[in-house]
Design a protein around this motif. Sequence first.
Motif, mmCIF file in Angstrom:
data_model
loop_
_atom_site.group_PDB
_atom_site.id
_atom_site.type_symbol
_atom_site.label_atom_id
_atom_site.label_comp_id
_atom_site.label_asym_id
_atom_site.label_seq_id
_atom_site.Cartn_x
_atom_site.Cartn_y
_atom_site.Cartn_z
ATOM 1 N N LEU A 109 6.450 -13.149 10.266
ATOM 2 C CA LEU A 109 5.943 -12.884 8.930
ATOM 3 C C LEU A 109 4.688 -12.028 9.068
ATOM 4 O O LEU A 109 3.872 -12.224 9.979
ATOM 5 C CB LEU A 109 5.606 -14.186 8.209
ATOM 6 C CG LEU A 109 6.773 -15.144 7.927
ATOM 7 C CD1 LEU A 109 6.253 -16.423 7.279
ATOM 8 C CD2 LEU A 109 7.830 -14.476 7.047
ATOM 9 N N SER A 110 4.560 -11.066 8.186
ATOM 10 C CA SER A 110 3.395 -10.177 8.242
ATOM 11 C C SER A 110 2.118 -10.933 7.865
ATOM 12 O O SER A 110 2.155 -11.983 7.228
ATOM 13 C CB SER A 110 3.602 -8.987 7.305
ATOM 14 O OG SER A 110 3.670 -9.453 5.953
ATOM 15 N N GLY A 111 0.982 -10.344 8.301
ATOM 16 C CA GLY A 111 -0.294 -11.000 8.014
ATOM 17 C C GLY A 111 -1.470 -10.076 8.232
ATOM 18 O O GLY A 111 -1.338 -8.837 8.158
ATOM 19 N N ALA A 112 -2.633 -10.697 8.566
ATOM 20 C CA ALA A 112 -3.871 -9.921 8.745
ATOM 21 C C ALA A 112 -4.645 -10.456 9.939
ATOM 22 O O ALA A 112 -5.878 -10.523 9.909
ATOM 23 C CB ALA A 112 -4.703 -9.971 7.480
ATOM 24 N N THR A 113 -3.924 -10.854 11.004
ATOM 25 C CA THR A 113 -4.591 -11.366 12.206
ATOM 26 C C THR A 113 -5.034 -10.201 13.087
ATOM 27 O O THR A 113 -4.452 -9.124 13.068
ATOM 28 C CB THR A 113 -3.633 -12.284 13.002
ATOM 29 O OG1 THR A 113 -2.461 -11.547 13.354
ATOM 30 C CG2 THR A 113 -3.242 -13.504 12.197
ATOM 31 N N GLY A 114 -6.066 -10.421 13.905
ATOM 32 C CA GLY A 114 -6.569 -9.382 14.796
ATOM 33 C C GLY A 114 -7.543 -8.450 14.101
ATOM 34 O O GLY A 114 -8.206 -8.818 13.118
ATOM 35 N N ASN A 115 -7.632 -7.229 14.576
ATOM 36 C CA ASN A 115 -8.574 -6.236 14.074
ATOM 37 C C ASN A 115 -7.960 -5.491 12.888
ATOM 38 O O ASN A 115 -7.272 -4.478 13.050
ATOM 39 C CB ASN A 115 -8.954 -5.268 15.194
ATOM 40 C CG ASN A 115 -10.029 -4.300 14.778
ATOM 41 O OD1 ASN A 115 -10.724 -4.513 13.780
ATOM 42 N ND2 ASN A 115 -10.173 -3.220 15.537
ATOM 43 N N VAL A 116 -8.198 -6.023 11.695
ATOM 44 C CA VAL A 116 -7.607 -5.428 10.482
ATOM 45 C C VAL A 116 -8.621 -5.467 9.342
ATOM 46 O O VAL A 116 -9.619 -6.194 9.386
ATOM 47 C CB VAL A 116 -6.319 -6.187 10.055
ATOM 48 C CG1 VAL A 116 -5.233 -6.043 11.085
ATOM 49 C CG2 VAL A 116 -6.628 -7.657 9.770
ATOM 50 N N THR A 117 -8.301 -4.713 8.312
ATOM 51 C CA THR A 117 -9.093 -4.745 7.085
ATOM 52 C C THR A 117 -8.311 -5.355 5.934
ATOM 53 O O THR A 117 -8.850 -5.551 4.845
ATOM 54 C CB THR A 117 -9.505 -3.326 6.694
ATOM 55 O OG1 THR A 117 -8.355 -2.509 6.531
ATOM 56 C CG2 THR A 117 -10.414 -2.720 7.772
ATOM 57 N N GLY A 118 -7.019 -5.631 6.190
ATOM 58 C CA GLY A 118 -6.177 -6.241 5.167
ATOM 59 C C GLY A 118 -4.771 -6.471 5.715
ATOM 60 O O GLY A 118 -4.407 -6.003 6.804
ATOM 61 N N ALA A 119 -3.983 -7.220 4.967
ATOM 62 C CA ALA A 119 -2.628 -7.567 5.416
ATOM 63 C C ALA A 119 -1.733 -6.329 5.452
ATOM 64 O O ALA A 119 -1.724 -5.512 4.521
ATOM 65 C CB ALA A 119 -2.027 -8.614 4.489
#
Length: 262
Positions: free
Chosen positions: A223-233
């Motif tokens: 399932l997609s998400g916003a883990t790690g180095n991100v600014t959004g899902a």
Amino acid sequence: MAFTRATGKHRLPSRMQRTTRRTVGVAALATTGVVGTLAAAPAFAAESAVEQTGLTQAVTIGDSIADEIDAQAAAQRQAAEQAAAREKAEADAKKRAEEAAAKAKAKAEEEREVKARAAREAERKRLNAYTAPIAGSYVSTSYQAGGGVWSSGSHTGIDFHAASGTAVHAVGSGTVVEAGWGGSYGNQVVIKMTDGTYTQYGHLSSVGVSVGQTVTPGQQIALSGATGNVTGAHLHFEARTTAEYGSDMDPVSYLRSHGVNV
């Protein structure tokens, strides 16, 4: 005047004796062919009419028995012929039924083989097919886009627009070689594809496969998400020549080469 009965050698033969001798004589005459001539003599004919010899009756009875025997023989022949005809008809019917059954079996086997070949071909095409990792999505960040948010100085993959919890699919058939935390990629999955290339899926909210597991095109893997180095899902997707970071190639060209338009 008195009469005396003849005795001795002058005694007249009795009626029975005369009849017996006459019968024997007629039989003898019939053998020599003389009886036909004598039958024309009035005296003989008259005597025969009065005292039947029994020969005519015997011949008549013999003819009746012969006719009955002939009729029985004819009936037996007819019955045998009818039985033989029935047996032949039954044998022919059985042969036709066996031939029809054999043809039906061969046709059924041929149809099954045709269906099996079609199923194998369909499965082969399915396993060799490719699909987009996110259904109905679009590329929100292109490949090699520049910026300070990437440690390499440019984007090593493409980003697909996706809210957190959106189903992520394997783009093709392959074997999972990495599944879990991937540093700046957050939760990730890396798959070795059947053509020897690798695909990577990053920033996942959850992972649904394990290392060593085989996957097929369109199979949900995370399932997609916003883990790690991100600014959004979103979903970060890469195409690589190896499983390692830095072996990236253009994901859009990769997908399009496999018939997926993004």
